[in-house]
Design a protein around this motif. Structure first.
Motif, PDB file in Angstrom:
ATOM      1  N   GLY A   9      -2.594  -1.347  -5.555  1.00 30.91           N
ATOM      2  CA  GLY A   9      -1.961  -2.450  -4.840  1.00 30.91           C
ATOM      3  C   GLY A   9      -2.747  -3.742  -4.981  1.00 30.91           C
ATOM      4  O   GLY A   9      -3.877  -3.761  -5.489  1.00 30.91           O
ATOM      5  N   GLY A  10      -2.129  -4.846  -4.535  1.00 30.94           N
ATOM      6  CA  GLY A  10      -2.820  -6.134  -4.558  1.00 30.94           C
ATOM      7  C   GLY A  10      -3.279  -6.560  -5.925  1.00 30.94           C
ATOM      8  O   GLY A  10      -4.410  -7.054  -6.095  1.00 30.94           O
ATOM      9  N   TYR A  38      -2.232   6.595   0.428  1.00 32.19           N
ATOM     10  CA  TYR A  38      -3.171   5.566   0.856  1.00 32.19           C
ATOM     11  C   TYR A  38      -4.122   5.196  -0.281  1.00 32.19           C
ATOM     12  O   TYR A  38      -4.406   4.020  -0.526  1.00 32.19           O
ATOM     13  CB  TYR A  38      -3.983   6.063   2.053  1.00 32.19           C
ATOM     14  N   THR A  98      -0.949   1.866   9.076  1.00 33.39           N
ATOM     15  CA  THR A  98      -0.226   1.754   7.817  1.00 33.39           C
ATOM     16  C   THR A  98      -1.157   1.801   6.612  1.00 33.39           C
ATOM     17  O   THR A  98      -2.388   1.693   6.752  1.00 33.39           O
ATOM     18  CB  THR A  98       0.567   0.444   7.773  1.00 33.39           C
ATOM     19  N   ALA A  99      -0.564   1.908   5.442  1.00 30.67           N
ATOM     20  CA  ALA A  99      -1.342   1.867   4.204  1.00 30.67           C
ATOM     21  C   ALA A  99      -2.056   0.526   4.062  1.00 30.67           C
ATOM     22  O   ALA A  99      -3.193   0.468   3.562  1.00 30.67           O
ATOM     23  CB  ALA A  99      -0.431   2.121   3.008  1.00 30.67           C
ATOM     24  N   THR A 100      -1.417  -0.540   4.507  1.00 31.10           N
ATOM     25  CA  THR A 100      -2.062  -1.855   4.465  1.00 31.10           C
ATOM     26  C   THR A 100      -3.283  -1.893   5.368  1.00 31.10           C
ATOM     27  O   THR A 100      -4.340  -2.421   4.992  1.00 31.10           O
ATOM     28  CB  THR A 100      -1.068  -2.949   4.896  1.00 31.10           C
ATOM     29  N   ASP A 101      -3.160  -1.309   6.566  1.00 32.13           N
ATOM     30  CA  ASP A 101      -4.312  -1.209   7.469  1.00 32.13           C
ATOM     31  C   ASP A 101      -5.441  -0.434   6.796  1.00 32.13           C
ATOM     32  O   ASP A 101      -6.613  -0.827   6.877  1.00 32.13           O
ATOM     33  CB  ASP A 101      -3.923  -0.507   8.768  1.00 32.13           C
ATOM     34  N   SER A 151     -11.641  -1.515   2.456  1.00 30.43           N
ATOM     35  CA  SER A 151     -12.331  -2.548   1.684  1.00 30.43           C
ATOM     36  C   SER A 151     -13.526  -3.096   2.451  1.00 30.43           C
ATOM     37  O   SER A 151     -14.607  -3.306   1.879  1.00 30.43           O
ATOM     38  CB  SER A 151     -11.353  -3.675   1.337  1.00 30.43           C
ATOM     39  N   CYS A 191      -6.033  -0.023   3.572  1.00 31.40           N
ATOM     40  CA  CYS A 191      -6.628  -0.795   2.481  1.00 31.40           C
ATOM     41  C   CYS A 191      -7.580  -1.858   3.023  1.00 31.40           C
ATOM     42  O   CYS A 191      -8.695  -2.039   2.500  1.00 31.40           O
ATOM     43  CB  CYS A 191      -5.539  -1.432   1.631  1.00 31.40           C
ATOM     44  N   ASP A 192      -7.161  -2.551   4.065  1.00 32.29           N
ATOM     45  CA  ASP A 192      -8.004  -3.611   4.637  1.00 32.29           C
ATOM     46  C   ASP A 192      -9.297  -3.034   5.217  1.00 32.29           C
ATOM     47  O   ASP A 192     -10.395  -3.549   4.952  1.00 32.29           O
ATOM     48  CB  ASP A 192      -7.233  -4.352   5.727  1.00 32.29           C
ATOM     49  N   ALA A 240      -2.298   3.153  -2.871  1.00 35.17           N
ATOM     50  CA  ALA A 240      -2.117   1.776  -2.420  1.00 35.17           C
ATOM     51  C   ALA A 240      -3.406   0.979  -2.566  1.00 35.17           C
ATOM     52  O   ALA A 240      -3.393  -0.197  -2.949  1.00 35.17           O
ATOM     53  CB  ALA A 240      -1.650   1.766  -0.961  1.00 35.17           C
ATOM     54  N   LEU A 241      -4.533   1.616  -2.275  1.00 37.44           N
ATOM     55  CA  LEU A 241      -5.828   0.952  -2.390  1.00 37.44           C
ATOM     56  C   LEU A 241      -6.146   0.624  -3.846  1.00 37.44           C
ATOM     57  O   LEU A 241      -6.600  -0.480  -4.167  1.00 37.44           O
ATOM     58  CB  LEU A 241      -6.917   1.844  -1.804  1.00 37.44           C
TER      59      LEU A 241
END
Length: 316
Positions: free
Chosen positions: A138-139, A131, A100-103, A109, A105-106, A134-135
């Motif tokens: 996001g957050g 992606y 996922t996009a969250t994966d 980083s 980003c994590d 989102a990076l």
């Protein structure tokens, strides 16, 4: 020879840590380079050019190339093309899982921090702009608050790019794409998950199901239809990718530096290499010189040799 290789020769640049503070105050933020562009525009080539000049490591941001397998279908860069530059998030994820996009980003980083602790420049490169968005956004913009990012966009006129990607699909077929997909064909597979979402996989489904029951003529016809569908879907992907970059630049206001590589794709052989150096490598080097070391950026029309904007103190 690329501009970056020429620069290394002219300046006698050794391999090692980027010298960040030799020109004055240290950077307020650590620097990250992001290379963007539609499929087939030469993003990987530019990232390697950059990495041969500035000691760097590359982080893949293509959502299909992150998976293990299907190297031809997903057009992964080869080890030879990597020129010894380490790559992260490339061919590392189980092909049957959902990344996922969250994966992204994590993991990105963590990779960026790891690269920076070794005194190297992180280069994020790939065509999955969702992606990258989102990076970056996001957050609560945590990534951008921590890092100073330079966005390079390798652009090619869509009619020219569409012709190129169609020829590239033909080359992928010659390189064994059909057998590569056949080896992992599963009539019960879910084409909405993992690597099977890749363009070049679901298009072959009807062909593989019917192949054992068809004569040679009908097999060739059905195969041709599958290849044509892959070309069409790849061209559609390139158009969507371009639209996303334009939205990030024009609607969201990202400071994205457009590098026009169209002329490169209208030539071949040595003439194409010369056009790449003039239209892509040199302007990119000038932009990065300003970004990394606050040197003035010459206009692309008057860019001279690399020595004009890279003094002998870039690395140590």
């Amino acid at each position: 020879m690329s501009l970056f290789q020429q620069t290394s020769n002219v300046l006698d640049i050794p391999t090692g840590r980027l010298k960040m503070d030799i020109l004055g105050p240290r950077w307020q933020k650590d620097k990250v380079v992001v290379v963007m562009g539609a499929t087939g525009t030469g993003k990987s080539r530019l990232s390697i050019d950059i990495a041969t000049q500035f000691p760097s490591e590359i982080i893949n941001s293509d959502k299909m190339q992150v998976y293990k397998g299907l190297d031809v279908v997903t057009n992964k860069i080869s080890e030879q093309e990597m020129s010894g530059v380490p790559h992260h998030l490339l061919g590392v994820v189980n092909p049957n899982t959902e990344f996922t996009a969250t994966d992204f980003c994590d993991m990105t980083s963590l990779a960026v921090e790891s690269i920076l602790t070794r005194g190297l420049l992180p280069i994020i490169v790939g065509g999955s702009n969702s992606y990258v968005e989102a990076l970056m956004d996001g957050g609560d913009y945590r990534f951008r608050s921590r890092y100073d990012c330079c966005f390079l966009w390798v652009d090619v006129s869509m009619p020219v790019l569409h012709e190129f990607v169609c020829k590239r699909v033909d080359q992928m077929v010659r390189n064994g794409m059909v057998d590569e997909v056949r080896d992992m064909f599963d009539p019960t597979a879910d084409y909405s998950r993992g690597i099977r979402k890749s363009i070049g996989v679901p298009e072959f489904d009807s062909y593989f199901r019917a192949e054992p029951y068809l004569d040679e003529e009908n097999r060739a016809r059905l195969l041709g239809e599958a290849v044509s569908e892959i070309k069409m879907n790849t061209c559609k992907l390139a158009t969507r990718q371009l639209e996303k970059i334009q939205r990030l630049r024009n609607v969201k206001g990202w400071n994205i530096h457009r590098i026009d590589a169209t002329e490169v794709f209208c030539k071949s052989g040595k003439e194409a290499d010369k056009a790449w150096e003039k239209q892509v490598a040199r302007p990119s080097a000038a932009i990065l010189g300003e970004f990394l070391y606050n040197f003035p950026t010459p206009s692309t029309a008057t860019v001279g040799t690399a020595k004009e904007y890279f003094p002998q103190c870039l690395v140590a």
